[in-house]
Write a protein that holds these residues in place. Sequence first.
Motif, PDB file in Angstrom:
ATOM      1  N   HIS A 158       0.873  -1.183   0.000  1.00  0.00           N
ATOM      2  CA  HIS A 158       0.000   0.000   0.000  1.00  0.00           C
ATOM      3  C   HIS A 158       0.904   1.226   0.000  1.00  0.00           C
ATOM      4  CE1 HIS A 158      -1.920   3.334   2.216  1.00  0.00           C
ATOM      5  NE2 HIS A 158      -3.048   2.925   1.675  1.00  0.00           N
ATOM      6  N   THR A 212      -4.140   6.792  -4.246  1.00  0.00           N
ATOM      7  CA  THR A 212      -3.479   5.656  -3.599  1.00  0.00           C
ATOM      8  C   THR A 212      -2.788   4.813  -4.667  1.00  0.00           C
ATOM      9  OG1 THR A 212      -5.198   5.619  -1.905  1.00  0.00           O
ATOM     10  CG2 THR A 212      -3.845   3.650  -2.092  1.00  0.00           C
ATOM     11  N   LEU A 251      -1.064   1.072  -5.284  1.00  0.00           N
ATOM     12  CA  LEU A 251      -1.083  -0.259  -4.671  1.00  0.00           C
ATOM     13  C   LEU A 251      -0.413  -1.264  -5.595  1.00  0.00           C
ATOM     14  CD1 LEU A 251      -4.727   0.454  -3.940  1.00  0.00           C
ATOM     15  CD2 LEU A 251      -3.271  -0.319  -2.055  1.00  0.00           C
ATOM     16  N   LEU A 287      -3.865  -7.446   2.670  1.00  0.00           N
ATOM     17  CA  LEU A 287      -3.592  -6.338   3.601  1.00  0.00           C
ATOM     18  C   LEU A 287      -4.418  -6.461   4.878  1.00  0.00           C
ATOM     19  CD1 LEU A 287      -3.418  -3.383   1.022  1.00  0.00           C
ATOM     20  CD2 LEU A 287      -1.504  -4.323   2.327  1.00  0.00           C
ATOM     21  N   LEU A 339      -9.483  -1.173   3.936  1.00  0.00           N
ATOM     22  CA  LEU A 339      -8.941  -0.651   2.677  1.00  0.00           C
ATOM     23  C   LEU A 339     -10.054   0.022   1.892  1.00  0.00           C
ATOM     24  CD1 LEU A 339      -6.477  -0.490   0.741  1.00  0.00           C
ATOM     25  CD2 LEU A 339      -7.332  -2.601  -0.312  1.00  0.00           C
TER      26      LEU A 339
END
Length: 393
Positions: free
Chosen positions: A209, A217, A219, A245, A253
């Motif tokens: 992440h 974001t 990833l 995660l 998330l």
Amino acid sequence: MPRTQVAIVGAGPAGLLLAQLLHLRGIDSVVLERHTRSYVEARIRAGVLEQGSVDLLTKAGLADRLHRERLVHHGLELLFDGVGHHVPLTELAGRELTIYGQHELVTDLVAARLDTGRPLLFEAPAVGIDGLDTDSPVVHYVHNGRTEELHCDFVAGCDGFHGVSRPAAAGLTRYEYEYPYAWLGVLAEVAPSAEELIYASHDRGFALHSMRSPTLTRLYLQVSPDASVSAWPDERVWAELRTRLDRTSGFELADGPIVDKAVTALRSFVVEPMRYRRLFLAGDAAHIVPATGAKGLNLAVVDVAVLASALTRWFADGDAAGLESYSDTCLARVWRVQHFSWWMTSMLHRAPDADPFTRRLQLSQLRYLTSSAAAATSFAENYVGLPFPEGAQ
Ligand code: FAD
Ligand code: DHB
């Protein structure tokens, strides 16, 4: 095209930064780039800059927007067995990290180059290099449908892993290793779900992440090396990220529209030496590290800093010492970073043939790293970046 002092092949971070460092010392160059300006300014890649890289960009007057828009990080999280462990990087190793997208940096470097009025040609692929054993090499390139010649004193091969510079050099030794996995990287329009980067080692594979801004974001997921983007529709990406995660408590998330998705091979690669006569290789043209340690762009910065100093000495008074030591100076750092990147990659990824013994070794290493100050400090000093070599300025 008139003659130039340094022909720079490639307008990635290495080529553009070298051009600027040379310009600041009054040395002329021509930059040749295969792709369009909009292509190089939109290509989503790295995001983590060492303090040493930022200091150098700042000193060169290239970091105004970076300082306004960057995110500064002082630690990261290692997640395994469903529990996150904070590693206080700055406390342990005395340096901070900057999150700033590589394409933003390239955009800034292109603008700075254009401001100087010195040549930067897009859609101008180099197709061959001759005369490297003379005092006046020639780079052949195509522009506006015509083949042209660029005569120069030196060639800087900054054209990445798939460029033409490295094949033009004779007598190089290659060292390489391909990992049995790759990364699927996505950029999503959603606020990061955590303040720090999270490196996750899960039984199903690695996940990362990261972020670009308070609203973007970044990833990554470990996938098989032959994975295609089409096999990873958005719902599958989010489901797999959630699984890897996940933790026993306190993490959700957030998802959002995915605006970029690509698969990247993980590879370790070095050529020695990083020079053939009047051709100097820098950045990904000379070495590749697996992305796990976030080091490729930072290594490219150091290479061109060393090269710019060496060329400055040569053009100032014919002193060739810096050029002679260029390859050895860079390779010392390259191999340290190779080891660190390989080690971090092996610790966090699941090999396709992974046996329970190997998995237990990985977990033991992660537990040691997150419980021993000595182990954490060694990790931190490598992750934040060792001091730049003497001669890089
Ligand atoms: P490149 O960026 O590859 O630039 C080379 C340029 O040369 C390109 O513009 C290309 O079009 C041009 N070119 C090629 N052939 C020719 C030709 N014949 N004629 C003219 N031009 C040519 N590094 C980090 O430090 N931190 C990170 O967080 C990080 N994360 C990464 C994540 C991903 C998903 C990937 C893929 C990489 C990551 N890296 C990271 C590595 C980093 O992106 C590279 O190391 C960096 O781009 C190297 O810069 P470069 O200028 O040497 O090469
Ligand atoms: C990013 C990329 C990396 O390779 C890494 O180790 C950490 C972060 C990124 O793109 O944000």
